[in-house]
Design an enzyme around this catalytic site. Structure first.
Site, short mmCIF file in Angstrom:
data_model
loop_
_atom_site.label_atom_id
_atom_site.label_comp_id
_atom_site.label_asym_id
_atom_site.label_seq_id
_atom_site.Cartn_x
_atom_site.Cartn_y
_atom_site.Cartn_z
N GLU A 37 -20.96 77.98 56.62
CA GLU A 37 -20.78 78.75 55.38
C GLU A 37 -20.60 80.25 55.59
OE1 GLU A 37 -24.04 77.64 52.80
OE2 GLU A 37 -23.37 75.58 52.68
N GLU B 105 -20.87 66.37 54.23
CA GLU B 105 -22.05 66.39 53.34
C GLU B 105 -21.68 65.75 52.01
OE1 GLU B 105 -23.95 70.25 53.18
OE2 GLU B 105 -23.54 70.65 55.28
C1 XIL Z 1 -29.71 71.49 51.66
C2 XIL Z 1 -30.76 70.39 51.81
O1 XIL Z 1 -30.21 69.17 51.38
C3 XIL Z 1 -31.99 70.71 50.99
O2 XIL Z 1 -33.04 69.80 51.27
C4 XIL Z 1 -32.47 72.14 51.29
O3 XIL Z 1 -33.53 72.48 50.44
C5 XIL Z 1 -31.35 73.16 51.15
O4 XIL Z 1 -30.25 72.76 51.95
N1 XIL Z 1 -24.92 73.02 52.49
C6 XIL Z 1 -25.50 72.75 53.72
C7 XIL Z 1 -26.77 71.98 53.78
O5 XIL Z 1 -24.91 73.05 54.77
O6 XIL Z 1 -27.57 72.35 54.86
C8 XIL Z 1 -27.55 72.10 52.47
O7 XIL Z 1 -28.66 71.22 52.56
C9 XIL Z 1 -26.66 71.78 51.29
C10 XIL Z 1 -25.49 72.72 51.21
#
Ligand code: XIL
Length: 362
Positions: free
Chosen positions: A158, A263
């Site tokens: 990101e 994701e």
């Molecule tokens: C999220 C997790 O799912 C949560 O449990 C945590 O509180 C915050 O992060 N982008 C990403 C992930 O790269 O690491 C994130 O995961 C969601 C958005």
């Protein structure tokens, strides 16, 4: 190819609508996701700490049955793996490495450099030298420990704004424009046997995609290795940007790297904003209007979600030569982060009177 669709819908519905009475029967008779797509791409899931510790029996059964790739949802992030300056906690990461090895799963380590979920001590670090020291030490220590033990790393997560420019993170501020190339250079040195990826949300969108392409080209032009790009895929079931996704697969693949959906989750609840951010720091307050299915998910919504997944997988199969992995962000929607983000305590979809799935074999 068409023959796969009933399996896809059935298997995905099984996974995503966990806790139905049909689960036991379905689990026994449906081809698994990893089996269905074994000649196409890896099928992964995020795993939370309880699942890594094998304390969630129902999820554990599904993970072993359905997936051949895993990503730690949180436990390899900097705040957990380096909680104090130069003090590391590798316990759960080591456990996950052993779990993945025993179960023949490819482990995508997530992640090395990200502005979110940084160790608390980093919030007080102001001088550029200390940031540089953290940056070098963290990448070198963590990536070298797991070289040859994990399959891949999300090296940088990101780093881009929606308009394709670089996010104004502590790393950009203190290390300058080249920090991403440097992160990959350090990771390449520390982990020569590990695949190295850039991962972000909304990089299927044209402006942000152009930024990601420029970034990847810059890494390549510096003679530094980057093996792939992860499009996170936090979308909404009623608004999946199919055309942008298709164009992105083509454009990223043209750079000679793997394309992954890392994701994936398709939320079913209203979006508090006009844009489709997945920024973990963006939170909104709840209201009944924002949580319309608190007492049950209508069949029509569940079917629309299954259809959206099937349409997406149709597209993924069209580009299976370019796509190496599809990872769901959570074993099922009942335990997904979307139940608490961006609005805490919504049903997206976890029935609010029930927090976990019964063990299908019980
Ligand atoms: C999220 C997790 O799912 C949560 O449990 C945590 O509180 C915050 O992060 N982008 C990403 C992930 O790269 O690491 C994130 O995961 C969601 C958005």
């Amino acid at each position: 190819m068409i023959k796969k669709f009933p399996f896809i819908i059935y298997a995905l519905t099984l996974l995503l609508a966990c806790c139905t009475d049909n689960q036991k029967a379905a689990a026994q008779t449906t081809a698994s996701l990893k089996e269905t797509f074994k000649n196409d791409f890896l099928i992964g899931t995020a795993m939370d700490a309880r699942q890594i510790e094998e304390k969630d029996t129902a999820a554990d059964r599904l993970i072993k049955q359905q997936f051949n790739a895993v990503t730690p949802e949180n436990i390899m992030k900097a705040e957990i793996i380096q909680p104090g300056w130069n003090t590391y906690n590798f316990d759960l990461a080591d456990k996950l490495v052993a779990y993945a090895q025993q179960n023949n799963m490819k482990l995508n380590a997530h992640n090395l450099i990200w502005h979110s979920q940084l160790p608390p001590f980093m919030h007080n670090v102001q001088d550029a030298d200390s940031v540089r020291q953290y940056f070098i030490n963290h990448i070198t220590t963590v990536a070298s420990r797991y070289d040859g033990k994990v399959y891949s790393w999300d090296v940088v997560n990101e780093a881009l704004n929606e308009d394709g420019t670089l996010r104004n993170s502590v790393f950009l501020q203190k290390l300058g424009d080249d920090y991403i190339v440097e992160a990959f250079r350090l990771a390449q040195k520390a982990a020569p046997h590990t695949k190295l990826y850039y991962n972000d949300y909304n990089i299927e969108q044209p402006k942000k995609r152009a930024g990601a392409i420029a970034l990847i080209k810059k890494i390549q032009a510096a003679g530094v290795r980057i093996d792939g790009v992860g499009i996170q895929g936090h979308w909404r079931a009623n608004n999946v940007p199919m055309e942008d996704i298709e164009e992105s697969i083509k454009e990223f693949a043209a750079l000679g790297i793997e394309v992954m959906f890392t994701e994936l989750d398709l939320g079913v609840l209203p979006n508090p904003w006009d844009n489709n951010t997945a920024d973990v720091s963006a939170t909104a307050t709840g209201s009944a209007k924002m949580n319309p299915y608190a007492n049950g998910l209508p069949d029509s919504v569940e079917h629309a979600q299954a259809k959206a997944y099937a349409d997406l997988f149709t597209l993924f199969l069209k580009y299976k030569k370019n796509i190496s992995r599809i990872t769901f962000w959570g074993v099922n929607d009942g335990q997904s982060w979307l139940n608490n983000w961006p609005v805490p305590g919504r049903a997206n979809y976890r029935e609010q009177r029930r927090n976990s799935c019964p063990d299908p074999a019980a």
